[in-house]
Scaffold this motif. Structure first.
Motif, PDB file in Angstrom:
ATOM      1  N   GLN A   6       0.835  -1.201   0.000  1.00 49.97           N
ATOM      2  CA  GLN A   6       0.000   0.000   0.000  1.00 49.97           C
ATOM      3  C   GLN A   6       0.875   1.258   0.000  1.00 49.97           C
ATOM      4  OE1 GLN A   6      -3.024   0.022   2.978  1.00 49.97           O
ATOM      5  NE2 GLN A   6      -3.966   1.881   2.207  1.00 49.97           N
ATOM      6  N   LEU A   7       1.964   1.247   0.759  1.00 52.49           N
ATOM      7  CA  LEU A   7       2.874   2.392   0.793  1.00 52.49           C
ATOM      8  C   LEU A   7       3.451   2.670  -0.590  1.00 52.49           C
ATOM      9  CD1 LEU A   7       4.559   4.460   2.495  1.00 52.49           C
ATOM     10  CD2 LEU A   7       6.294   2.657   2.625  1.00 52.49           C
ATOM     11  N   LEU A  12       3.648   5.610  -5.772  1.00 51.94           N
ATOM     12  CA  LEU A  12       3.585   5.567  -7.232  1.00 51.94           C
ATOM     13  C   LEU A  12       2.425   6.413  -7.741  1.00 51.94           C
ATOM     14  CD1 LEU A  12       4.782   4.423  -9.828  1.00 51.94           C
ATOM     15  CD2 LEU A  12       3.369   2.388  -9.487  1.00 51.94           C
ATOM     16  N   ALA A  13       1.278   6.341  -7.062  1.00 48.30           N
ATOM     17  CA  ALA A  13       0.118   7.138  -7.447  1.00 48.30           C
ATOM     18  C   ALA A  13       0.416   8.634  -7.323  1.00 48.30           C
ATOM     19  CB  ALA A  13      -1.102   6.764  -6.599  1.00 48.30           C
ATOM     20  N   GLY A  15       3.362   9.989  -7.585  1.00 48.21           N
ATOM     21  CA  GLY A  15       4.264  10.288  -8.694  1.00 48.21           C
ATOM     22  C   GLY A  15       3.516  10.462 -10.010  1.00 48.21           C
ATOM     23  N   ILE A  16       2.539   9.621 -10.250  1.00 48.31           N
ATOM     24  CA  ILE A  16       1.743   9.730 -11.473  1.00 48.31           C
ATOM     25  C   ILE A  16       0.915  11.010 -11.450  1.00 48.31           C
ATOM     26  CG2 ILE A  16      -0.162   8.674 -12.774  1.00 48.31           C
ATOM     27  CD1 ILE A  16       1.003   5.935 -11.884  1.00 48.31           C
ATOM     28  N   GLU A  17       0.359  11.358 -10.285  1.00 49.73           N
ATOM     29  CA  GLU A  17      -0.393  12.611 -10.171  1.00 49.73           C
ATOM     30  C   GLU A  17       0.504  13.822 -10.404  1.00 49.73           C
ATOM     31  OE1 GLU A  17      -3.926  11.341  -7.042  1.00 49.73           O
ATOM     32  OE2 GLU A  17      -2.011  12.046  -6.257  1.00 49.73           O
ATOM     33  N   LEU A  18       1.722  13.779  -9.899  1.00 50.69           N
ATOM     34  CA  LEU A  18       2.668  14.870 -10.144  1.00 50.69           C
ATOM     35  C   LEU A  18       2.993  14.978 -11.631  1.00 50.69           C
ATOM     36  CD1 LEU A  18       5.108  14.501  -7.111  1.00 50.69           C
ATOM     37  CD2 LEU A  18       3.490  16.361  -7.538  1.00 50.69           C
ATOM     38  N   PHE A  19       3.168  13.830 -12.284  1.00 53.87           N
ATOM     39  CA  PHE A  19       3.443  13.825 -13.715  1.00 53.87           C
ATOM     40  C   PHE A  19       2.262  14.414 -14.488  1.00 53.87           C
ATOM     41  CE2 PHE A  19       3.665  11.642 -17.889  1.00 53.87           C
ATOM     42  CZ  PHE A  19       4.851  12.213 -18.330  1.00 53.87           C
ATOM     43  N   ALA A  20       1.044  14.052 -14.093  1.00 54.46           N
ATOM     44  CA  ALA A  20      -0.157  14.603 -14.740  1.00 54.46           C
ATOM     45  C   ALA A  20      -0.222  16.119 -14.538  1.00 54.46           C
ATOM     46  CB  ALA A  20      -1.416  13.938 -14.185  1.00 54.46           C
ATOM     47  N   ASP A  71      -5.700   7.230  -9.637  1.00 50.20           N
ATOM     48  CA  ASP A  71      -6.828   6.896  -8.758  1.00 50.20           C
ATOM     49  C   ASP A  71      -7.058   5.391  -8.709  1.00 50.20           C
ATOM     50  OD1 ASP A  71      -7.333   9.558  -8.137  1.00 50.20           O
ATOM     51  OD2 ASP A  71      -8.771   9.793  -9.777  1.00 50.20           O
ATOM     52  N   ILE A  72      -6.977   4.739  -9.849  1.00 49.62           N
ATOM     53  CA  ILE A  72      -7.177   3.285  -9.900  1.00 49.62           C
ATOM     54  C   ILE A  72      -6.073   2.582  -9.120  1.00 49.62           C
ATOM     55  CG2 ILE A  72      -7.139   1.276 -11.440  1.00 49.62           C
ATOM     56  CD1 ILE A  72      -8.540   3.118 -13.530  1.00 49.62           C
ATOM     57  N   LEU A  73      -4.842   3.012  -9.311  1.00 44.84           N
ATOM     58  CA  LEU A  73      -3.710   2.406  -8.603  1.00 44.84           C
ATOM     59  C   LEU A  73      -3.857   2.571  -7.095  1.00 44.84           C
ATOM     60  CD1 LEU A  73      -0.977   0.999  -8.990  1.00 44.84           C
ATOM     61  CD2 LEU A  73       0.068   3.268  -9.047  1.00 44.84           C
TER      62      LEU A  73
END
Length: 117
Positions: A6-7, A12-13, A15-20, A71-73
């Motif tokens: 979960q951590l 990772l989520a 990081g993906i949000e920052l990339f978005a 969000d899915i991740l």
């Protein structure tokens, strides 16, 4: 082990949000720059407002896809019923936004075939 998973999925989520956010921010800066250039530089080959809008829309759609993936991740790690409900609401909103954005892009491209890159 579950907590570690979960951590890492949360990290990772994020990081993906920052990339978005980076994609959307850079696209906005590009659109602003092109808009200012259009106002300030009298040149025949400069992009039209419609071209700027469509290009910005494409990048927004990409950013929305990454946000939905994050969000899915995040929900996949250890979903509760509340998490699943929130994901369903977010997925519905982001998918609807993306659908209408893509529709606008297609309509804009149909009206201005030279917009395609």
């Amino acid at each position: 082990m579950q907590n570690l998973f979960q951590l890492w999925t949360d990290r990772l989520a994020v990081g993906i949000e920052l990339f978005a956010a980076l994609i959307i921010s850079l696209a906005a800066l590009k659109a602003i720059g092109l808009g200012l250039a259009r106002l300030l530089v009298p040149h025949a080959t400069r992009p039209t407002p419609e071209q700027i809008r469509l290009d910005f829309g494409r990048w927004l759609a990409l950013g929305l896809e990454f946000l939905l993936g994050a969000d899915i991740l995040r929900t996949a790690a250890a979903p509760t019923w509340n998490d699943i409900g929130q994901l369903a609401a977010l997925a519905t909103l982001r998918t609807a936004l993306n659908y209408f954005l893509e529709r606008e892009i297609r309509l804009g491209e149909a009206h201005e075939p030279a917009v395609r890159e």
